[in-house]
Design an enzyme around this catalytic site. Structure first.
Site, PDB file in Angstrom:
ATOM      1  N   HIS A  24      42.268 -58.348  61.904  1.00 30.89           N
ATOM      2  CA  HIS A  24      43.683 -58.322  61.519  1.00 30.89           C
ATOM      3  C   HIS A  24      43.874 -57.965  60.044  1.00 30.89           C
ATOM      4  CE1 HIS A  24      46.036 -59.498  64.941  1.00 30.89           C
ATOM      5  NE2 HIS A  24      45.406 -60.634  65.141  1.00 30.89           N
ATOM      6  N   GLY A  50      45.427 -71.977  66.936  1.00 26.88           N
ATOM      7  CA  GLY A  50      44.028 -71.644  67.160  1.00 26.88           C
ATOM      8  C   GLY A  50      43.401 -71.001  65.946  1.00 26.88           C
ATOM      9  N   ALA A  51      44.005 -69.905  65.497  1.00 31.53           N
ATOM     10  CA  ALA A  51      43.552 -69.223  64.289  1.00 31.53           C
ATOM     11  C   ALA A  51      44.665 -68.297  63.823  1.00 31.53           C
ATOM     12  CB  ALA A  51      42.270 -68.428  64.553  1.00 31.53           C
ATOM     13  N   MET A  52      44.667 -67.968  62.550  1.00 33.85           N
ATOM     14  CA  MET A  52      45.737 -67.138  61.983  1.00 33.85           C
ATOM     15  C   MET A  52      45.197 -66.244  60.886  1.00 33.85           C
ATOM     16  SD  MET A  52      48.849 -66.197  61.918  1.00 33.85           S
ATOM     17  CE  MET A  52      49.575 -65.039  60.765  1.00 33.85           C
ATOM     18  N   GLU A  53      45.703 -64.999  60.878  1.00 31.32           N
ATOM     19  CA  GLU A  53      45.127 -63.941  60.050  1.00 31.32           C
ATOM     20  C   GLU A  53      45.745 -63.789  58.676  1.00 31.32           C
ATOM     21  OE1 GLU A  53      48.295 -61.802  62.673  1.00 31.32           O
ATOM     22  OE2 GLU A  53      46.875 -63.453  62.875  1.00 31.32           O
ATOM     23  N   ASN A  54      46.357 -64.815  58.107  1.00 29.43           N
ATOM     24  CA  ASN A  54      46.963 -64.668  56.778  1.00 29.43           C
ATOM     25  C   ASN A  54      46.053 -63.821  55.884  1.00 29.43           C
ATOM     26  OD1 ASN A  54      48.839 -66.866  57.581  1.00 29.43           O
ATOM     27  ND2 ASN A  54      47.034 -68.157  57.283  1.00 29.43           N
ATOM     28  N   HIS A  76      38.001 -61.599  65.148  1.00 33.18           N
ATOM     29  CA  HIS A  76      39.387 -61.324  65.539  1.00 33.18           C
ATOM     30  C   HIS A  76      40.321 -61.399  64.330  1.00 33.18           C
ATOM     31  CE1 HIS A  76      42.702 -61.617  68.650  1.00 33.18           C
ATOM     32  NE2 HIS A  76      43.328 -62.041  67.570  1.00 33.18           N
ATOM     33  N   GLU A  77      40.221 -62.485  63.582  1.00 33.86           N
ATOM     34  CA  GLU A  77      41.115 -62.658  62.432  1.00 33.86           C
ATOM     35  C   GLU A  77      40.776 -61.693  61.302  1.00 33.86           C
ATOM     36  OE1 GLU A  77      43.621 -64.315  63.165  1.00 33.86           O
ATOM     37  OE2 GLU A  77      42.715 -65.157  64.958  1.00 33.86           O
ATOM     38  N   GLU A 102      53.556 -67.132  61.148  1.00 35.39           N
ATOM     39  CA  GLU A 102      53.771 -66.209  62.261  1.00 35.39           C
ATOM     40  C   GLU A 102      54.310 -66.987  63.453  1.00 35.39           C
ATOM     41  OE1 GLU A 102      51.564 -62.353  64.132  1.00 35.39           O
ATOM     42  OE2 GLU A 102      50.366 -64.138  63.959  1.00 35.39           O
TER      43      GLU A 102
END
Length: 1009
Positions: free
Chosen positions: A365, A325-329, A361-362, A190
Site C-alpha cells: 500500500h 487488523g492492519a492499516m497502511e498509514n 500487504h501493508e 480509513e
C-alpha cells in the site's frame, strides 16, 4: 487495510475450527447490499454536485498544521486540537464546507486570514455563521466577505474531542503492566474517520501535506508518519508536558495521516535503520522476526515498481486493540499484535507466514494507495486489489507457496461471494456506511484475482513495466490521484496488441471484469475431435427454460492442457472467448481428458460434460500427481459448488474426491476440508451424514497416518501447513490414533501450566492447536477454567489467539456459556472487542456450539444488548441460521421471537425472523438433497426426489458406486441410473455454503458498527 481477509477472510464457518486464517483484507466492515453501478471518471464532477455527502470542489486544501493535546490520565480521555489548514480558493465563495464528526467548536473558535498578509499585519475574514450537518458529517462555515478565486487563506480551528474505545478516529487503548492499566492513544482514519480527530477535507482526492505537534508527558513517547524533528522544553500551558514536532509529510490523503502516543519499546533493523517495530516492553523481543524481514519486503516492492520507498522511515506498530487488523498509514503502519509478533517455538508456521503476508500487504500500500491514491472510494480496489496480490507475491519469493494458496484463500472465496448479489469492482458509494461496506471481498479478493489474471494474459514483463508506467504517470501528471483509466493507460502504454483479441483495447477487455458484477461459467462439451466451450453468467438461479442469465459476457483468456501435454506451467492465453460466447477448438484424436483454466488463472468456473468429468475422476484416481495441485483443488471446488447449486449431480464431486486417500498436498486438502466439513455439518445425525463422515474419515485417516509418520523436525513447510489443517480434522472425526496421542500431550501441558511457577512442555507449535482443542473437547468445566486462566496469563499474542479458539472446542454446555459470558466486558480479563469474531467462529464450528449459543442468547439477550453493540448481538443470531436445522431448534427460536421486548426489540425481531427463514431454507435444502446423496452411497436408484418434489428416474455416465474409505480406485463403469440432477428453482438456490459465507461475513462486519 487488512481485515482480519478476512482476517478476514474469513475462513468459512464449516472449516474455521481447523484454520485460523486472516483472509480479510484490511477492512473490518464488509459485504452489505449492492449499491448500484459504477460511475465513470468523466461523470465524477456531476456526481459530486448531486451527492450531498461529497464536498464541493471550490476549495483545495494545501496543508494541515495540527497541534493536539491528548488527555490519557485521570480518566479524562479527551483531546484538544489547534488546527491550521492552508486552503486555495478555486471559485469565489462565501462558504467553506469541510468534514467534522463528533468534534466540538464554535464560530468564535474559527479564524480565517490571508496566507500572504503583510509582515506585522493579519487580514481577517470574519465568520458570520457556523452550522453542523450531522447526517452528512459536515461543518459549514459562512464568511461575511467572499473568499476570492486564486487566493490562499489560512483556516484556523480550535476544537475538542473525546478519546473513545471505538477503535476509530483518535481512540484510546490499554494493556496491563502487572496490576496497572496503561493507557495509550492511536489512530484509525480509513475510511472516513479522520474527521473524528480533526476538521478536514476528508476525501481521498484531497491530497495535502501534514505537520504535527503532539503533547506528551515524560513517561510516554509519540510517533507519526514522518521522523521526529524536535522536542520542546516543558510547556507550562500544558502542565509542563513537552511538544514532539514532526517533519512535514509529502502530500497524502487524510485517511493516511496517523499518530500514536504510548510507552512502548522500540526495535530498529540493523541493515538500513529505516524500519522500526513498536510493541509493549514485555513483547518487544517478538518483533525481531519482522524487523529483520521488513527491509527485504521494502526492497522487493521498490525493485518491482522501480520506485524506491520515498519516506525516511517506516514503522510497524503492534496495537493491543485494533479492529482493522492492519492499516497502511504512510510511514507508520499499524497492526494487531498477533500479525507482527512472532515467538520462536511458540508461534506456528502459519503465524510466520501471515506475519510476512500481512506486512507485505501493508507495505504494498505504500506504493498502491499511499504514493498514488484513488480519486474516490468507488475505486477502492485499486488499493486493495494490488495489496492483496502482493501480499502473496512477496512471500512467494521466499520460496513459500503463497501464490498457490492465493487460489484457495482469495480467488475461490471471491467466486462464492460474487454469485450475483455483489457489486462490481468499480463501485458507486456515497454515504460513510456505503464507503465502509465497499472494503469487502470484491475489492480485495476479486480485485486481486482479476489483477492476477491480467498479469498472466499480458505476461510478467508487460505487466511489471505497465505498473511502473502507471505509478510514474500518476505522480507526474495527476498529482498522485488515480482512476481505473489511469491504470489501463499505464498497462497499455507499450503493450503488444497481439496479446489482446483482434480489434480490442486493453480497456475493452478489462471493463468486462471491473464494470459488471458476477463472473462467467464455462461449459465444455466434446464434439467428435473438437471441444466446444460456451460462456454464460454463473448464477445459482436460472430461467424457466433452465438456462442461466445470458445478458452478460466477458472477454475470457482461455488456458488449457490435456493428458497428452500435461503442461501446467504455460499460463499464456491460447484462445480468447468473447461476446460471441462460444468457441470450437480442434483437438485431434486420442484425447482422454482436458482441463480448462491452468492453475485457475482465470476468474471463472468450469463445468464439463459427463464424459469429461468421468475421465478427470479416472485421471485423479490413477495418478493424481500428474495434475497440478492448484488444478486438483480447482476441480474439487468447482464440482462441489456446481453440485451444491444443482448444476451437476453430487455423484460427480463425490466420485472425483475418491482419490483423496492418496492426497498429501495441503492445497487440495484446503478445499476438501471446506466442502466435506460443510456437508457433514449440514447432514449431521442423519444417514447421509454418517455415510459422508465415514467416507471423509477414511480420506483423512490415510493422510494423517502418512503425515504423522514423518518426524516433526523433518517436516517441510508444506507438511507443516498440512499438519495444522489435517490433524485437527483427524481428532475431531474421532480417529483413535490422533485422539489418544494429543490427549496425552494435553495432559502433559495441563500438568505443566498448573504448577507454580508454571512452565510449558516443549512440543511442536504446529500441533498445539490440535493438542488444546482435542483436550478441551474431552475435558470438564474445571479443566476449561484452567485453560482460560492460562489464556489470561500468557503475553504471547499468537498463543493467546490460539488458546481463545481452542476454548470454543468444549462440548460442556456450562463452559460454552461461560465462554459467551466473557464477551460482556464486565471483568478486566474479558475478551477484547476485536476478538469477538474469533469466539463466534469457534462456537459456530463446534457441533455443540449452536445449542449453547441459542440458549445463552435467549436467557441473556436483554443484558447483552446493553453491554455490547447491538449489531454484535444480532450477528450471533444471524450465525445461528447456518448451524441450526432441527424442528426443535426452529420452534425454540420461534417461541423466543414472540417474547422479545425492550430496547432494540423491533430490530431483534427482524433479525430472528430472518434467522428462522434461513433455518427453514436449510431444512428444505436437506429434504431435497438428502435422498439424492443417499442414492450415491446405497445404489438405490429406483426413485428419487427432485427439487420440485416429484419422483423421477434418470441416467448418467458417472458411476454412483461408493468410493473406498481406505484407498482410491478409478471410478466404476457407467451405470444406467443415477442421482437426478436438480434444477434450480427458488429456495433450492440457497445452499449452505453461500449462507455460511454471507452470514459469517455479515456477522464479522456487525461488530464494528
Amino acid at each position: 487495510m487488512f481485515v482480519s481477509k478476512f482476517l478476514l477472510f474469513l475462513t468459512f464457518l464449516s472449516v474455521s475450527w481447523a484454520w485460523d486464517i486472516p483472509n480479510y483484507m484490511d477492512k473490518p466492515s464488509i459485504y452489505t447490499e449492492d449499491t448500484g453501478v459504477s460511475i465513470s471518471p468523466q461523470h465524477e464532477a456531476n456526481f459530486m454536485s448531486e451527492n450531498p455527502y461529497r464536498l464541493p470542489d471550490n476549495i483545495k486544501p494545501l496543508s494541515y498544521d495540527l497541534k493536539i493535546v491528548p488527555e490519557l490520565d485521570n480518566n479524562s480521555f479527551t483531546f484538544s486540537g489547534d488546527l491550521t489548514i492552508r486552503i486555495h480558493i478555486i471559485n469565489t465563495s462565501d462558504e467553506i464546507v469541510l468534514n467534522s464528526h463528533q468534534l466540538h467548536f464554535h464560530d468564535h473558535d474559527i479564524n480565517i486570514t490571508l496566507d500572504d498578509s503583510p509582515i506585522g499585519q493579519e487580514y481577517k475574514i470574519p465568520v458570520s455563521n457556523l452550522t453542523f450537518d450531522t447526517v452528512y458529517q459536515q461543518a459549514i462555515i459562512k464568511t461575511e466577505k467572499p473568499l476570492r478565486q486564486g487566493i490562499v487563506y489560512h483556516l484556523r480551528i480550535q476544537y475538542h474531542g473525546v478519546l473513545t474505545t471505538r477503535m476509530l478516529g483518535f481512540y484510546r487503548s490499554w494493556y496491563y503492566l502487572g496490576n496497572e492499566t496503561r493507557w495509550l492513544g492511536s489512530t484509525q482514519f480509513e475510511s472516513t474517520f479522520a474527521r473524528s480527530a480533526f476538521p478536514c477535507f476528508d476525501e481521498p482526492r484531497f491530497r495535502s501535506t501534514f505537520k504535527l505537534r503532539i503533547a506528551r508527558d515524560s513517561s510516554r513517547s509519540t510517533i507519526s508518519n514522518m521522523r521526529l524533528e524536535s522536542t520542546s522544553n516543558p510547556d507550562p500551558s500544558i502542565r509542563d508536558r513537552v511538544w514532539d514536532v514532526y517533519e512535514e509529510s509529502p502530500a497524502m490523503a487524510t485517511y493516511l495521516f496517523a499518530f500514536s502516543i504510548f510507552d512502548f519499546a522500540k526495535l530498529t533493523d540493523d541493515a538500513t535503520g529505516r524500519v522500526n517495530v513498536y510493541a509493549q516492553n514485555v513483547s518487544i523481543a517478538e518483533g525481531e522476526f519482522i524487523v529483520n524481514e521488513a527491509p527485504t519486503i521494502l526492497d522487493i516492492l521498490g525493485n518491482y515498481t522501480n520506485l524506491t520507498y520515498p519516506l525516511p522511515k517506516i514503522d510497524i506498530v503492534a496495537v493491543p486493540d485494533f479492529n482493522a487488523g492492519a492499516m497502511e498509514n504512510w510511514g507508520m503502519t499499524t497492526y494487531r499484535e498477533k500479525y507482527v509478533l512472532f515467538k520462536e517455538n511458540v508461534s506456528t508456521t502459519l503465524d510466520k507466514q501471515w506475519i510476512l503476508a500481512i506486512v507485505a500487504h501493508e507495505f504494498a500500500h505504500q506504493w498502491f494507495g499511499d504514493l498514488v491514491t484513488p480519486s474516490w472510494w468507488d475505486y477502492t480496489w485499486l488499493n486493495d486489489g494490488f495489496a492483496t496480490y502482493f501480499e502473496y507475491y512477496v512471500p512467494t519469493l521466499c520460496e513459500w507457496r503463497m501464490m498457490e494458496q492465493f487460489v484457495v484463500r482469495e480467488l475461490q472465496p471471491a467466486l462464492l461471494a460474487d454469485e450475483g448479489s455483489a457489486h462490481p469492482m468499480n463501485g458507486n458509494v456515497s454515504k460513510p456506511a456505503e464507503i465502509d461496506a465497499i472494503f469487502d471481498v470484491i475489492s480485495y479478493n476479486k480485485a486481486g484475482s482479476v489483477l492476477r489474471m491480467i498479469r498472466h494474459f499480458l505476461g510478467e514483463v508487460y505487466y511489471q513495466k505497465g505498473l511502473q508506467h502507471y505509478l510514474r504517470h500518476a505522480l507526474i501528471h495527476d498529482s498522485g490521484t488515480v482512476t481505473p483509466h489511469t491504470l489501463w493507460h499505464g498497462l497499455g502504454s507499450k503493450l503488444s496488441l497481439e496479446l489482446l483479441p483482434n480489434g480490442t483495447s486493453l480497456e475493452d477487455v478489462v471493463s468486462t471484469w471491473v464494470d459488471q458484477d458476477g463472473f462467467p461459467l464455462l461449459t465444455l462439451s466434446r464434439k467428435d475431435r473438437n471441444i466446444i466451450i460456451e460462456q454464460s453468467q454463473y448464477s445459482r438461479s436460472v430461467q424457466r427454460d433452465g438456462r442461466a442469465n445470458q445478458d452478460k459476457s466477458w472477454w475470457i483468456p482461455l488456458t488449457f492442457t490435456t493428458d497428452k501435454e500435461l503442461n501446467f506451467a504455460d499460463t499464456t492465453t491460447k484462445v480468447w472467448l468473447g461476446p460471441e460466447k462460444t468457441v470450437e477448438i480442434q483437438m485431434g484424436d486420442g484425447l482422454e481428458w482436458i482441463i480448462l483454466n491452468i492453475q485457475q488463472i482465470g476468474y471463472y468456473r468450469v463445468n464439463y460434460d459427463q464424459e469429461s468429468w468421468k475421465s478427470l475422476a479416472k485421471a485423479l484416481a490413477t495418478n493424481h500427481t500428474s495434475i497440478h495441485p492448484i488444478n486438483r483443488a480447482h476441480l474439487l471446488d468447482d464440482a462441489f459448488t456446481l453440485a451444491t447449486s444443482g448444476k451437476i449431480g453430487y455423484e460427480i464431486p463425490l466420485t472425483l474426491s475418491g482419490y483423496l486417500t492418496k492426497e498429501d498436498d495441503f492445497i487440495p486438502w484446503f478445499v476438501a476440508i471446506k466442502h466435506y466439513g460443510g456437508l457433514i455439518r449440514r447432514f449431521k445425525d442423519t444417514e447421509v451424514g454418517k455415510h459422508l463422515k465415514e467416507t471423509y474419515k477414511g480420506f483423512v485417516e490415510s493422510a494423517f497416518t502418512r503425515l504423522a509418520a514423518i518426524n516433526e523436525s523433518d517436516r517441510d513447510y508444506s507438511q507443516r501447513l498440512a499438519t495444522s489443517s489435517l490433524f485437527p480434522q483427524a481428532c475431531s472425526l474421532g480417529i483413535e490414533k490422533c485422539e489418544s496421542h494429543f490427549i496425552k500431550l494435553f495432559e502433559d501441558w495441563l500438568h505443566a501450566v498448573s504448577q507454580e511457577p508454571s512452565s510449558e512442555p516443549a512440543f511442536d507449535p504446529d500441533t498445539k492447536y490440535t493438542t488444546l482443542c482435542t483436550g478441551v473437547r474431552a475435558a470438564n468445566h474445571s479443566v476449561w477454567e484452567t485453560v482460560w486462566d492460562y489464556y489470561v496469563k500468557t503475553d504471547v499474542s499468537t498463543e493467546k489467539s490460539l488458546l481463545l479458539q481452542a476454548l470454543g472446542c468444549s462440548q460442556n454446555n456450562e463452559s460454552l456459556k461461560k465462554y459467551m459470558a466473557k464477551l460482556t466486558g464486565t471483568q478486566p480479563d474479558d475478551i477484547r472487542t476485536q476478538d469477538y469474531i474469533m469466539v463466534q467462529r469457534s462456537l459456530m464450528a463446534n457441533p455443540s456450539g449452536g445449542q449453547a449459543v441459542l440458549e445463552y442468547l435467549i436467557d441473556n439477550y436483554s443484558n447483552l444488548l446493553q453491554l455490547l453493540k447491538p449489531k454484535t448481538v444480532f450477528g450471533f443470531f444471524r450465525a445461528l441460521g447456518v448451524v441450526l436445522q432441527t424442528d426443535d431448534d426452529y420452534n425454540k427460536l420461534s417461541n423466543f421471537h414472540g417474547t422479545i421486548q425492550g430496547n432494540y426489540s423491533v430490530e431483534l425481531k427482524q433479525v430472528v425472523n430472518a434467522t428462522l427463514n434461513h433455518i427453514k431454507k436449510n431444512q428444505d435444502w436437506i429434504k431435497v438433497y438428502a435422498p439424492l446423496i443417499l442414492q450415491f452411497y446405497t445404489g438405490d436408484t429406483s426413485s428419487s426426489v427432485t427439487p420440485g418434489g416429484s419422483t423421477s428416474q434418470t441416467t448418467t455416465s458417472i458411476s454412483t458406486s461408493k468410493p473406498p474409505v481406505t484407498s482410491a480406485t478409478s471410478p466404476g463403469t457407467p451405470s444406467n441410473s443415477s442421482t437426478p440432477k436438480p434444477t434450480s428453482g427458488s429456495w433450492i438456490n440457497k445452499p449452505s455454503l453461500l449462507l455460511i459465507f454471507i452470514v459469517s461475513f455479515l456477522t464479522y462486519r456487525a461488530q464494528f458498527h
